[in-house]
Design an enzyme around this catalytic site. Structure first.
Site, short mmCIF file in Angstrom:
data_model
loop_
_atom_site.label_atom_id
_atom_site.label_comp_id
_atom_site.label_asym_id
_atom_site.label_seq_id
_atom_site.Cartn_x
_atom_site.Cartn_y
_atom_site.Cartn_z
N SER A 99 0.52 -0.99 0.02
CA SER A 99 0.18 0.02 -0.28
C SER A 99 0.38 1.12 -0.49
CB SER A 99 -1.11 -0.20 1.55
OG SER A 99 -1.89 1.25 1.09
N HIS A 203 -8.25 0.95 -1.04
CA HIS A 203 -8.62 -0.04 -1.83
C HIS A 203 -9.55 -0.40 -2.24
CE1 HIS A 203 -3.67 0.59 -1.35
NE2 HIS A 203 -4.14 -0.05 -0.43
#
Length: 331
Positions: A99, A203
């Site tokens: 991430s 996400h």
């Protein structure tokens, strides 16, 4: 072959930067990055409580700064400062980040310089925090179960498998109502559903406004092609252009992290050892289960640096040469 990885949001803990300030130059470096990002990184890394550093707009710059501080301490002049692009020594085979850790990895690979990374991560954190404020959303780790069964079950509840981490760990993301329904109706074979201390459904489609904000920003970001193999969260692919790294990094904000595929790529490249930069522990924990036979080490404090240097001496050899790396060798 040695891989360097950087953790994502949730790895931060109160006071975790404190021991790193004892190293020469760290206070000065963090002071400069604080000015660049508009955030007092020293305060948040040493004195702020858990709730303060849970804030997405704070956590993300703090994590990238910590990763860069520890990487610089480990490699010294192998990572350039100030005006030059950062890059790991060629003896590191590949880099990847989970991430927001992709920004740390981009600096390590020579795609971004430190200042660009700190501006980008601050804007990323602010944009994602703003997107998260529009609806009450969150994330939860699902422990156990078969991957296909879990993903199908999440779809039934309208949830997204936002992180597919491998080793039997999937992170679901969606609205508070959807996550509550999941807690009451766990997929078959799942041991626990653990709510995560994050501020939103990262996400997923809930982050689309943040993607739009970042797309408007990154057109002017100075980038270079990776000097070290850069493994992307999108699909575990090795990205060979700086523009490709940035494009994927921005799109990733609203798309699932496929850390499982990153680890598959590490295996294909011939990984024998893995080092996780500060605040290390999360990704090495996954690697212990998913990459048997691979030696791994987490940088948590400066006390871990000597062991990490010994690991580098034992395992580090060049792996995949990117086009940029070939040009450097021929120059």
């Amino acid at each position: 072959m040695l891989v360097l990885v950087a953790p994502g949001q949730g790895a931060q803990k109160p006071g975790f930067l404190t021991p790193w300030l004892d190293l020469p130059g760290v206070t000065e470096r963090l002071t400069w990055w604080s000015a660049v990002s508009g955030l007092d990184l020293i305060h948040y890394g040493t004195k702020a409580d858990e709730e303060e550093i849970r804030d997405t707009a704070v956590a993300q710059p703090l994590l990238v700064a910590a990763g860069l501080v520890s990487a610089h301490a480990l490699f010294g002049e192998g990572i350039e400062d100030a005006t030059g692009l950062a890059g790991l020594p060629s003896r590191i085979g590949a880099v990847a980040g989970h991430s927001v850790g992709e920004i740390t990895a981009a600096v390590a690979a020579g795609v971004l310089n430190h200042e660009a990374a700190m501006v980008l991560v601050r804007r990323r954190g602010l944009a994602m925090a703003e997107a998260a404020s529009r609806t009450e959303t969150g994330m939860a780790a699902i422990l156990g179960g078969e991957q296909d069964d879990v993903v199908a079950h999440l779809d039934k509840h309208g949830l997204t498998p936002a992180n597919v981490n491998g080793a039997g760990q999937i992170v679901a993301a969606g609205t508070a109502e959807q996550l509550a329904a999941l807690a009451e109706d766990k997929p078959e074979g799942v041991r626990r559903v653990v709510p995560l201390k994050v501020a939103g459904a990262f996400h997923t489609d809930h982050m689309a406004p943040a993607v739009a904000a970042l797309e408007a920003l990154v057109a002017g970001v100075p980038v270079a092609d990776p000097r070290t193999a850069y493994v992307s969260n999108r699909d575990g692919g090795v990205v060979t252009s700086g523009a490709g790294v940035i494009e994927r990094m921005v799109a990733q904000v609203s798309n699932p992290v496929r850390w499982d595929r990153c680890m598959e790529t590490f295996q294909e490249l011939g990984v024998t050892a893995l080092i996780e930069v500060a605040p290390g522990g999360t990704l090495t924990g996954i690697a212990k289960r998913a990459l048997p036979g691979v030696t791994n080490l987490a940088l948590k404090t400066p006390d871990d640096l000597d062991a990490a240097r010994a690991l580098i001496a034992e395992h580090a050899i060049p792996a995949v040469a990117t086009p940029a790396e070939e040009e450097l060798r021929e120059a």
